[in-house]
Design an enzyme around this catalytic site. Structure first.
Site: not given
Length: 865
Positions: A560-561
């Site tokens: 993620d991210e």
């Protein structure tokens, strides 16, 4: 005023015009809620704001920092989230709030040196310090410092300086403010903690907040004694739950002329059919105080079940005066049946427990019933994880998602990569980060001892979990949220070994991650040494599983991210020169793009996911799991493992139903992990004293978790509100119903620094997840393409929901919470609601039936029940 306390047992006259102090208590009185106040206008409590410094220097070495820090007291006072005139142009979407930082100096003599800095952790970026004598500098992550300017004339004896601050976004929870501020003196780089911040009592350094409104359109109702009382009246009603099991079985059949009878314990027959699960079953009986040589026989049998409940983990259970028989298709089914039997027991009097004759047919709703624990941001002890596993077993959760790495820490010993724990498991003040990571999240300047699991610890946990029908899913987050690994391998490279280096030393890319780190937060995917690192990591973790006799079948990649937040539309005020794709200035990645035109610098998470998946295949791993955004724009066909699952973590009001549709189209298994319902690092209620983040929801109460419909997302728009307390409208897409693999609660730990804080945030919400993951309720609506749900529709049978919840919460409060106590889990005791009428009669209630409520009419000096 708290000098004497009374136990509340019903409406009681306390006198008109009085303020009454209340708190709730657990069964044995060892756990208590926070104190609340009824009968006056306040958030909940009247807190004493007279804070004093302690100029003692006991325990401090002689250094420059210790000549200043003991005489300082800092206090943070929240001012305004809106309707202020601060310049917010550098905040995301132009959002900011104002605070006042007070620095009080208690020394008898003036302090005239200016060669110091005051470091602190702030989850909100400091945008401005509006005082001529001080300026600020962001260091990395949440670490910032303020320092004197040339106009600083020193601290005058017994004076206070007030610094107006402008901070990004808004602040509505007092726990936004992190503890353990410390002084660093430039002359000798010595450090010393400012005393009143060296605590977990937030009001020692934060003035109590008076408002929970973050914007003018915030319609959330702040919970006070009075509003909580009103809410409890609507949602919490005690009913007879003597035969209610958590989680609810598929079907319970009452026997004709069923008898109720008492037992003094149990004795297992054919317990060997449980295999090594018998170890976990016996241990749970012992911890709950149930005699395992008692007068009621529980017989286990392997066999076929009725067709509608036949399958893995399924069972039938028949309880009569003569004994209980549990039939299962496998040992997991037998274990679940036994946990249901334990679920019927009121262990408050283990010598005389009442049962009722019945037959149960049961099967799980989802294959994957998970609980995630973030041990990376702040470490959880091995004992806390074991207690968590015990609770998961009792309530039929079967996957412990153990998130062991992130920017702020690496928590598993990896042979041959010793720096991961020598450096990456510790946080301290070392600007070169050669001995530790720089302090984050209020951890202060001094490193704690062994904040990681040894190889043997992990093997022990694997075995412990397997004996309780729980699988551990290890997560090693990458390519982003990987700073602990990157810095650890940089420390190794500085010592002459760059075999596993994770960053390109010639990379000049500027970026800012979502939690304010630079490019050292993301593993460079273009380096051969990065590939070698993952190969080494996976191989060592696989060996640990092999040594435990438990194959590594599932591996969580994270994913993620992996982005520069300054590329987002909300940062239009920033120079375009700062808006760079990760690794766009890395010579290694530039070379890779020249050699491989298919390499897309804008999709490094996708590229790295496919790379890691190949390594997993080489190690015989059958399933890769990831946070959904890490695999976005790819499909199952691009991966080689038998299964690829994603945690769906978008919010309903921001379009998670579209993300659900996308994940289904991409062919991934779907694990519902929705933050606006299933994040347990969020507050239980809208009140500034509650712990937690709130970026996706202002509260995730037990009721909200219980009423979440995981297979019909749109339905939740009718039974809940968005982050700002406003109604939503969501339409079910015109596609076949996506298959849901499972669901899990998440307990991220940025604001959760101790095991006790973890217990309080996770429990009892974990039991509500267990209920929804195992049981499909009759009030959950079928997936109906084109149907719209909102605050005005009346499609959900709310009477049935209320009846179901009353049974659940009555079993929870009157029977199951005591089991948590016996497991050593210090769960959250909810603060009571209370109302005082015009004649001075106090009426109080709790969201948990059977919870004791104490009240005081002398500000807590004495209490009555």
């Amino acid at each position: 005023e708290g000098r004497t306390w009374s136990l509340y047992s019903g409406p009681v006259g306390v006198g008109s015009g009085k303020a009454v102090t209340l708190q709730s208590a657990s069964f044995n009185g060892s756990l208590k809620s926070r104190v609340v106040v009824a009968g006056e206008e306040c958030s909940d409590c009247d807190h004493d704001g007279d804070f004093k410094t302690d100029p003692s220097t006991d325990g401090m070495s002689s250094n420059y920092a210790s000549e200043l820090a003991p005489y300082l007291l800092v206090m943070i006072e929240m001012e305004k989230n809106f309707d202020h005139d601060a310049d917010c142009s550098m905040g995301d979407w132009g959002l900011c709030h104002t605070q006042t930082l007070s620095i009080e100096y208690a020394g008898e003599e003036d302090y005239l040196d200016d060669q110091f800095k005051i470091y602190f952790s702030s989850i909100h970026r400091v945008l401005q310090v509006n005082h001529p004598d001080f300026e600020h500098q962001h260091v990395v992550g949440d670490l910032t410092y303020i320092q004197p300017t040339s106009s600083f004339g020193g601290f005058q004896s017994k004076t206070k300086i007030e610094l107006p601050l402008v901070m990004e976004y808004w602040s509505v929870q007092e726990t936004d403010n992190m503890p353990r501020w410390f002084v660093v003196d430039d002359r000798d780089q010595s450090t010393a903690i400012i005393g009143n911040t060296d605590t977990e009592e937030v009001h020692s350094f934060v003035v109590p907040y008076t408002s929970t409104m973050k914007t003018p359109t915030d319609n959330n109702v702040q919970m006070t004694a009075a509003t909580r009382f009103s809410l409890n009246q609507k949602t919490a009603k005690e009913v007879d739950a003597s035969i209610r099991i958590i989680p609810t079985p598929y079907e319970i059949v009452g026997r004709d002329n069923a008898q109720s009878f008492d037992i003094n314990g149990i004795s297992m027959v054919n317990g060997q059919l449980l295999g090594n699960l018998q170890i976990g079953a016996a241990d749970l009986l012992l911890k709950l105080g149930v005699n395992d040589n008692g007068d009621h026989k529980v017989t286990f049998m392997i066999g076929s079940l009725p067709s509608d409940t036949d399958g893995a983990e399924s069972y039938t259970m028949e309880t009569t005066v003569d004994g209980t028989t549990i039939m299962g298709t496998d040992r997991s089914g037998l274990f679940h049946g036994f946990m249901s039997f334990i679920g019927l027991l009121d262990v408050s009097n283990a010598a005389k427990m009442t049962l009722t004759e019945m037959i149960i047919y049961d099967k799980p709703r989802f294959d994957y019933r998970g609980h995630q624990v973030d041990v990376a941001r702040n470490f959880r002890s091995k004992e806390a994880i074991k207690k968590t596993i015990d609770a998961m077993a009792l309530w039929k959760l079967n996957v412990l998602h153990l998130a062991m790495t992130n920017d702020e820490g690496w928590r598993l010993e990896i042979p041959g990569l010793e720096e991961l724990t020598i450096v990456g498991s510790k946080r301290c003040f070392d600007l070169n980060e050669e001995t530790c990571l720089l302090t984050q999240l209020g951890s202060g300047p001094y490193a704690k001892e062994q904040q990681f699991y040894t190889r043997q610890d992990y093997i022990e946990l694997l075995k412990y979990a397997e004996e309780r029908n729980v699988k551990i899913l290890p997560e090693f987050n990458m390519p982003a949220h990987a700073r602990a690994a990157v810095i650890s391998m940089e420390a190794r490279a500085k010592n002459g070994d760059d075999t596993y280096r994770l960053t390109d030393p010639e990379d000049e890319t500027f970026l800012l991650t979502v939690q304010f780190y630079d490019r050292t937060s993301i593993i460079n995917p273009c380096l051969d040494s990065s590939v070698r690192f993952v190969e080494k990591l996976v191989g060592e973790v696989k060996q640990m599983h092999d040594d435990a006799g438990i194959p590594l079948e599932s591996y969580h990649f994270g994913g993620d991210e992996a982005r520069n937040i300054l590329l987002g539309a909300g940062y239009s005020s920033y120079s375009s020169a700062l808006k760079q794709q990760p690794f766009s200035k890395s010579p290694s990645c530039q070379e890779k793009m020249r050699k491989d035109p298919s390499f897309d610098i804008e999709k490094i998470a996708n590229y790295w996911a496919i790379t890691v998946n190949k390594i997993l295949i080489e190690n015989g791993v059958k399933e890769m799991v990831a946070w959904q955004d890490g695999l976005r724009s790819t499909t199952k066909d691009q991966y080689e493992t038998e299964s690829v699952a994603v945690n769906l973590w978008g919010t309903l009001y921001w379009g998670s139903i579209v993300e659900l549709e996308d994940a289904a189209d991409e062919g991934f298994e779907i694990i519902m992990s929705n933050p606006d319902y299933l994040y347990f690092d969020f507050p239980y209620e809208v009140n500034p004293e509650e712990r937690g983040y709130y970026w996706a929801a202002r509260q995730n109460s037990v009721y909200k978790v219980f009423s979440f419909a995981p297979e019909n997302l749109a339905q939740n728009a009718e039974t809940s509100v968005d982050r700002d307390g406003n109604e939503m409208s969501v339409t079910t897409p015109s596609i076949p119903q996506p298959r849901i693999h499972g669901m899990q609660g998440q307990t991220w730990s940025e604001t959760i620094r101790t095991d006790d804080q973890y217990y309080e945030m996770a429990f009892p919400r974990v039991l509500a997840v267990a209920e929804r993951a195992w049981h499909l309720a009759n009030w959950e609506m079928n997936w109906s393409p084109g149907v719209t749900y909102n605050g005005e529709t009346d499609l959900v049978p709310k009477d049935e929901l209320a009846t179901d919840y009353n049974g659940f919460v009555s079993a929870l409060g009157c029977r199951e919470m005591l089991k948590l106590e016996y497991l050593g889990i210090k769960y959250r005791v909810p603060p009571p609601g209370a109302s005082i009428d015009a004649s001075g009669v106090l009426t109080a209630n709790s969201e948990l039936p059977c919870t004791a409520i104490m009240y005081s009419i002398d500000e807590g000096r004495t209490w009555s029940l």
